[in-house]
Design an enzyme around this catalytic site. Structure first.
Site, PDB file in Angstrom:
ATOM      1  N   LEU A  31       0.863  -1.177   0.000  1.00  0.00           N
ATOM      2  CA  LEU A  31       0.000   0.000   0.000  1.00  0.00           C
ATOM      3  C   LEU A  31       0.900   1.226   0.000  1.00  0.00           C
ATOM      4  O   LEU A  31       1.979   1.216   0.603  1.00  0.00           O
ATOM      5  CB  LEU A  31      -0.908   0.023   1.249  1.00  0.00           C
ATOM      6  CG  LEU A  31      -1.941  -1.089   1.393  1.00  0.00           C
ATOM      7  CD1 LEU A  31      -2.715  -0.907   2.704  1.00  0.00           C
ATOM      8  CD2 LEU A  31      -2.912  -1.105   0.218  1.00  0.00           C
ATOM      9  N   ASP A  32       0.466   2.281  -0.667  1.00  0.00           N
ATOM     10  CA  ASP A  32       1.224   3.527  -0.650  1.00  0.00           C
ATOM     11  C   ASP A  32       1.355   4.026   0.786  1.00  0.00           C
ATOM     12  O   ASP A  32       0.541   3.708   1.664  1.00  0.00           O
ATOM     13  CB  ASP A  32       0.543   4.586  -1.508  1.00  0.00           C
ATOM     14  CG  ASP A  32       0.497   4.204  -2.978  1.00  0.00           C
ATOM     15  OD1 ASP A  32       1.357   3.420  -3.410  1.00  0.00           O
ATOM     16  OD2 ASP A  32      -0.408   4.686  -3.682  1.00  0.00           O
ATOM     17  N   LYS A  33       2.358   4.855   1.018  1.00  0.00           N
ATOM     18  CA  LYS A  33       2.653   5.360   2.356  1.00  0.00           C
ATOM     19  C   LYS A  33       1.411   5.918   3.052  1.00  0.00           C
ATOM     20  O   LYS A  33       1.167   5.637   4.235  1.00  0.00           O
ATOM     21  CB  LYS A  33       3.724   6.449   2.270  1.00  0.00           C
ATOM     22  CG  LYS A  33       4.001   7.164   3.581  1.00  0.00           C
ATOM     23  CD  LYS A  33       4.984   8.308   3.392  1.00  0.00           C
ATOM     24  CE  LYS A  33       5.170   9.099   4.671  1.00  0.00           C
ATOM     25  NZ  LYS A  33       6.073  10.269   4.486  1.00  0.00           N
ATOM     26  N   THR A  89      -1.832   5.482   2.165  1.00  0.00           N
ATOM     27  CA  THR A  89      -3.049   4.683   2.027  1.00  0.00           C
ATOM     28  C   THR A  89      -3.183   3.803   3.263  1.00  0.00           C
ATOM     29  O   THR A  89      -2.214   3.197   3.719  1.00  0.00           O
ATOM     30  CB  THR A  89      -2.996   3.814   0.766  1.00  0.00           C
ATOM     31  OG1 THR A  89      -2.914   4.659  -0.382  1.00  0.00           O
ATOM     32  CG2 THR A  89      -4.237   2.941   0.646  1.00  0.00           C
ATOM     33  N   ARG A 126      -5.274   5.504  -7.936  1.00  0.00           N
ATOM     34  CA  ARG A 126      -5.049   6.947  -8.064  1.00  0.00           C
ATOM     35  C   ARG A 126      -4.899   7.346  -9.531  1.00  0.00           C
ATOM     36  O   ARG A 126      -5.464   8.351  -9.988  1.00  0.00           O
ATOM     37  CB  ARG A 126      -3.809   7.335  -7.262  1.00  0.00           C
ATOM     38  CG  ARG A 126      -3.935   7.018  -5.778  1.00  0.00           C
ATOM     39  CD  ARG A 126      -2.595   7.008  -5.060  1.00  0.00           C
ATOM     40  NE  ARG A 126      -1.982   8.335  -5.035  1.00  0.00           N
ATOM     41  CZ  ARG A 126      -0.758   8.557  -4.569  1.00  0.00           C
ATOM     42  NH1 ARG A 126      -0.015   7.545  -4.123  1.00  0.00           N
ATOM     43  NH2 ARG A 126      -0.280   9.781  -4.550  1.00  0.00           N
TER      44      ARG A 126
END
Length: 363
Positions: A180-182, A184, A279
Site C-alpha cells: 500500500l502507498d505510504k 493509504t 489513483r
C-alpha cells in the site's frame, strides 16, 4: 475486525476466487540467532536440503513440473534456476528443466536462500487483525512506508515485521507480497513462511485475491464501470505513474456508494495491482482522489461550501483511499477467508462534512 469464512459458491458479484494448496518443509536457522535485535543482515543465508522420491502419478513429466509439486514451498522460477545451476539434481545427475523424470527417481535440493538486505528490526506498533503460524493480516496506518527505499532506510512496515516475527528474515521481502502507498490505510496480508509466500503470490498472479478499496473522489460520478488502461512510468515526472501505451495491463472496477454535491464516495476492486493504480485510473477518467498530492491537480472549491468543509478539503493530509476488504484462500488450509477494516477517522469525518453539505443544499 474479525475473520469470516466465506462460501465459495457465491455468484461472481462477490468478487472471490480460489487457489490450490500444497505443503512442504524447509531447514531453519537456530532460533537464538533469529531473535537478535540488531541489523538482520547478520543472518546471510538459509541452508536448504530437501529430498523427495517421484511418486507414480508424477512419473513421465518434466523435471521443473515435478519439482514444483514436490517442493511446493518454492516458486517455479526459483526451482528452475536451481535446476540450471545444478543445485537440484535427479539421482545425483544434473538435468535440464525440460527433461523427463520417472517414478522412483530421487530429487535432491541443496541450495542456500539468501537473506534480503541490511534491515533493522524495530519495535513499531502493528494493528494485527489476524495471525496464525502461516500468515498475518494487519491494518496499515497512514504515514507508514511498507518497504525500505531511498529516503526511508528504516521505520517501515518491514522493520516492524522483523521485530514481531524475527524468522521473516528468511523470507524474501520479509513476507510482504503486496503493498500500500505510504498514505493509504487498510488491510494487508503478510506471509510468515516461504511456502505461504509462494502460495499467496500464486493467488495474486491468478487474480483470486480480492482487494476492495474505498475512496472519496473529486467530481460527481453518475454510474460505476471498469477501467482497463495500461499503467507505466510518467514520461517526464518520474515519481508519477500514468496511463501509457506499452505499460503493464491494469484493470480496476468501480461503483458508486454515495454522491455529494461535488464529490463521490466510491468502492474500487483491483483486478491487477500496479503502482498507484487506483489513483492513476480515477484521475484518468476525470475523478482524482481528494488530498492526492501527485494526481489531484489544482484545488477546486465547491460552490457555496462552508468554511469548515473548504478547509478540510484543502488540508486533507493524504489521498482519501482505504483498503477496506481483503479476501483470499488460506495458503495452507485452503479455507476462503475475508477481513473488513472500518473506515479510519479522517475519512469518516470527511464523509460527514460532505453529507452535511449536501443536506444544507437539498431543499
Amino acid at each position: 475486525m474479525g475473520v469470516l469464512p466465506v462460501d465459495q459458491s457465491r455468484s461472481p458479484s462477490s468478487w472471490s476466487g480460489s487457489s490450490p494448496v500444497a505443503i512442504g518443509r524447509i531447514a531453519r536457522l537456530p532460533l537464538q540467532l533469529l531473535k537478535r535485535p540488531f541489523i538482520m543482515s547478520t543472518i546471510t543465508t538459509q541452508a536448504i536440503h530437501l529430498c523427495a522420491e517421484v511418486p507414480y502419478d508424477l512419473g513421465g513429466q518434466r523435471l521443473d513440473q515435478v519439482a514444483a509439486q514436490l517442493f511446493s514451498e518454492h516458486s517455479r522460477s526459483r526451482l528452475a534456476a536451481w535446476i540450471k545451476e545444478g543445485q537440484l539434481t535427479v539421482d545425483g545427475a544434473v538435468l535440464r528443466p525440460r527433461d523427463t523424470v520417472h517414478a522412483g527417481a530421487v530429487l535432491e535440493l541443496c541450495a542456500a536462500q539468501q537473506a534480503q538486505g541490511e534491515w533493522v528490526a524495530q519495535d513499531i506498533p502493528l494493528d494485527i487483525v489476524f495471525e496464525d503460524e502461516h500468515i498475518l493480516v494487519l491494518n496499515k496506518p497512514s504515514g507508514l512506508v511498507v518497504h525500505p527505499a531511498a529516503g526511508h532506510a528504516d521505520g517501515t512496515l518491514l522493520n516492524a515485521l522483523l521485530h514481531h516475527v524475527p524468522d521473516l528474515i528468511n523470507v524474501p521481502r520479509a513476507g510482504i507480497v503486496h503493498r500500500l502507498d505510504k498514505d493509504t490505510t487498510g488491510l494487508m496480508v503478510v506471509a510468515k513462511t516461504l511456502q505461504a509466500q509462494t502460495r499467496l503470490v500464486e493467488q495474486l498472479q491468478a487474480r483470486s485475491v480480492s482487494r476492495i478499496y474505498e475512496a472519496v473522489v473529486i467530481g460527481v460520478i453518475i454510474t460505476g464501470g471498469t477501467i482497463d488502461a495500461a499503467i507505466g512510468r510518467h514520461g517526464q515526472q518520474r515519481q508519477r505513474m500514468a496511463v501509457v501505451e506499452g505499460g503493464k495491463p491494469a484493470v480496476s472496477h468501480y461503483r458508486v456508494l454515495e454522491r455529494f454535491r461535488s464529490h463521490t464516495h466510491v468502492r474500487v476492486k483491483l483486478e491487477t495491482g500496479r503502482t498507484h493504480q487506483i489513483r492513476v485510473h480515477m484521475t484518468h477518467i476525470g475523478y482524482p482522489l481528494v488530498g492526492d498530492p501527485l494526481y489531484s491537480g489544482r484545488f477546486r472549491i465547491p460552490p457555496a461550501a462552508n468554511p469548515t468543509m473548504v478547509q478540510t478539503l484543502r488540508d486533507f493530509p493524504r489521498q482519501a483511499l482505504h483498503a477496506r476488504f481483503l479476501e483470499l484462500n488460506h495458503p495452507i488450509s485452503g479455507e476462503r477467508l475475508k477481513w473488513e477494516s472500518p473506515l479510519p477517522d479522517d475519512l469518516v469525518w470527511l464523509l460527514t462534512l460532505l453529507q452535511q453539505d449536501r443536506e444544507a443544499f437539498s431543499g
